[in-house]
Enzyme design. Structure first.
Site, short mmCIF file in Angstrom:
data_model
loop_
_atom_site.label_atom_id
_atom_site.label_comp_id
_atom_site.label_asym_id
_atom_site.label_seq_id
_atom_site.Cartn_x
_atom_site.Cartn_y
_atom_site.Cartn_z
N ASP A 97 0.82 -1.21 0.00
CA ASP A 97 0.00 0.00 0.00
C ASP A 97 0.86 1.26 0.00
O ASP A 97 1.62 1.50 0.94
CB ASP A 97 -0.89 -0.01 1.25
CG ASP A 97 -1.85 1.16 1.26
OD1 ASP A 97 -2.87 1.09 0.55
OD2 ASP A 97 -1.56 2.18 1.94
N LYS A 130 -2.70 6.22 -4.17
CA LYS A 130 -3.87 7.05 -3.82
C LYS A 130 -3.72 8.46 -4.35
O LYS A 130 -2.62 9.02 -4.36
CB LYS A 130 -4.04 7.11 -2.30
CG LYS A 130 -3.98 5.78 -1.59
CD LYS A 130 -4.35 5.87 -0.13
CE LYS A 130 -3.97 4.59 0.61
NZ LYS A 130 -2.55 4.54 1.00
N HIS A 170 -7.67 9.41 -1.93
CA HIS A 170 -7.10 9.34 -0.58
C HIS A 170 -8.08 9.84 0.50
O HIS A 170 -8.23 9.21 1.56
CB HIS A 170 -5.80 10.13 -0.55
CG HIS A 170 -4.82 9.64 0.46
ND1 HIS A 170 -3.45 9.68 0.26
CD2 HIS A 170 -4.98 9.08 1.69
CE1 HIS A 170 -2.85 9.18 1.32
NE2 HIS A 170 -3.75 8.80 2.19
N TYR A 229 2.79 9.83 -0.11
CA TYR A 229 3.85 9.22 0.72
C TYR A 229 5.23 9.50 0.11
O TYR A 229 6.25 9.23 0.73
CB TYR A 229 3.68 7.70 0.84
CG TYR A 229 2.43 7.20 1.50
CD1 TYR A 229 1.54 8.07 2.13
CD2 TYR A 229 2.13 5.84 1.51
CE1 TYR A 229 0.38 7.58 2.73
CE2 TYR A 229 0.98 5.36 2.11
CZ TYR A 229 0.10 6.23 2.71
OH TYR A 229 -1.04 5.73 3.29
#
Ligand code: A2P
Length: 284
Positions: free
Chosen positions: A51, A81, A114, A56
Site C-alpha cells: 500500500d 492514492k 485518498h 507518501y
C-alpha cells in the site's frame, strides 16, 4: 477476476472480483534506502499487497522493489492514492498516470481517492477520472479511502461504478462498525489503515496484553488476529524482517468469543488516533 494471494493467506473479495490477502504491507513513512530495504524484505517474506500513495512520496521505491523482486508481477497488488490537491478531472487523470510512471509499472492494481475533501466538492470529478483510467487499463481496480456512506452513494450514482475498496482508520480503539456494515452490504472490501492504532499505546493495553498472554502471542498478533476475525484487510508496517514475518503469522491461534467481546468493549467514538474526521479533514 484478479487474484493476489500468498499461499494459505485468507482473502477478501469485492463486488468487481478483486481479491486481496487479508494482511498487506503499509508503506507510510518508508522512504529512501531504508524504505526500499523494508519493502524488498516484505515481498521476500510473503506480503503480496503493498500500500502506497502519491503523498507518501515513495512510489519510486515501491515500484523499484516490485520490479526487482523475484515475485511475479501478477502475484502482487500494488495500491496508490490520489491526493486532495489533484481532484479536478484532468489533474486526477494526469496524477494517476504520474503514479504509474513513478512506479515504472505498466499498470497499478488498485488506485484510491485518498480523502473525500468534501469542502472542495470535487471528489465526484476525481472518481470519474479514476473510472476512465480504469477503462484505459492504467489501473485495474479503483476504490476510495476515508469515504463515508454518503460520499460513496454520490460517486456510485454519478458513474454507475461502486468502489472495490474503502480504506479507513480502523483498530480496536476505533472500530467503525457502521461503516464496515455499509461496506459489507455493498461488496466493498474494508481496509484498515493504522491497524495497530497508536502502536505504542495499544501494545500496552491491559485487555490486549491479557489476551496475548493467554494465547502465548504478542499484543500485535492479538490485534492483527482481531482484524482477521472481523473480516477486514489490515496493512501493518514494519521495517524489521522478524516483525514483518510475525505480522503475517496469524494462523496458528484464534481469539475466542470472550476475547472478541473484550476487544469490542475497547471501541471509543473519540478513538481516532489523529482526530482526522472525513467530514472535515482536508488532505492536501
Ligand atoms: P517497526 O517498524 O520498528 O517494526 P503504523 O501504525 O504507522 O503502521 O506503524 C506501525 C508501528 O508498529 C511501527 O512503528 C512498527 O515499528 C511497529 N510494529 C509493527 N509490527 C510490530 C510488531 N510485530 N511488534 C512491535 N512493533 C511493531
Amino acid at each position: 477476476m484478479t487474484t493476489h494471494t500468498p499461499p494459505s493467506s485468507p482473502t477478501r473479495t469485492a463486488h468487481d472480483g478483486l481479491t486481496l490477502p487479508a494482511t498487506g504491507f503499509g508503506t507510510y513513512r518508508l522512504n529512501g534506502f531504508e524504505g526500499i530495504h523494508a519493502i524488498t524484505s516484505a515481498l521476500r517474506v510473503g506480503y503480496r499487497l503493498i500500500d502506497s500513495a502519491y503523498n507518501y512520496e515513495n512510489e519510486g521505491i515501491v515500484g523499484r522493489a516490485i520490479r526487482e523482486s523475484s515475485v511475479p508481477r501478477e502475484d502482487i497488488v500494488v495500491t496508490s492514492k490520489l491526493p486532495g490537491r489533484h481532484h479536478s478531472y484532468d489533474q486526477a487523470r494526469r496524477t494517476v498516470e504520474e503514479s504509474a510512471a513513478r512506479m515504472g509499472l505498466d499498470y497499478i492494481d488498485l488506485y484510491l481517492i485518498h480523502w473525500p475533501n468534501p469542502s472542495q466538492g470535487q471528489y465526484v470529478d476525481a472518481w470519474r477520472a479514476l473510472v476512465e483510467e480504469q477503462r484505459q487499463g492504467v489501473v485495474h481496480h479503483i476504490g476510495v479511502s476515508n469515504f463515508l456512506p454518503g460520499h460513496i452513494e454520490l460517486i456510485t450514482r454519478a458513474t454507475g461504478v461502486a468502489p472495490a475498496v474503502n480504506q479507513i482508520e480502523l483498530h480496536p480503539y476505533f472500530q467503525q462498525r457502521a461503516q464496515r456494515a455499509y461496506d459489507d452490504a455493498h461488496g466493498i472490501i474494508t481496509e484498515a489503515w493504522s491497524p495497530l492504532g497508536r502502536a505504542n499505546t495499544m501494545l500496552k493495553d491491559r485487555t490486549i496484553s491479557a489476551i496475548a498472554e493467554k494465547h502465548g502471542i504478542s499484543p500485535v498478533q492479538a490485534i492483527l488476529r482481531w482484524h482477521l476475525q472481523i473480516g477486514d484487510v489490515a496493512i501493518p508496517k514494519s521495517t524489521n524482517e522478524g516483525r514483518q514475518r510475525a505480522n503475517l503469522d496469524l494462523g496458528g491461534f484464534a481469539l475466542d468469543r470472550q476475547d472478541m467481546d473484550a476487544i469490542a468493549d475497547l471501541d471509543n467514538k473519540q478513538g481516532r488516533s489523529f482526530g482526522q474526521d472525513p467530514r472535515w479533514h482536508e488532505e492536501a
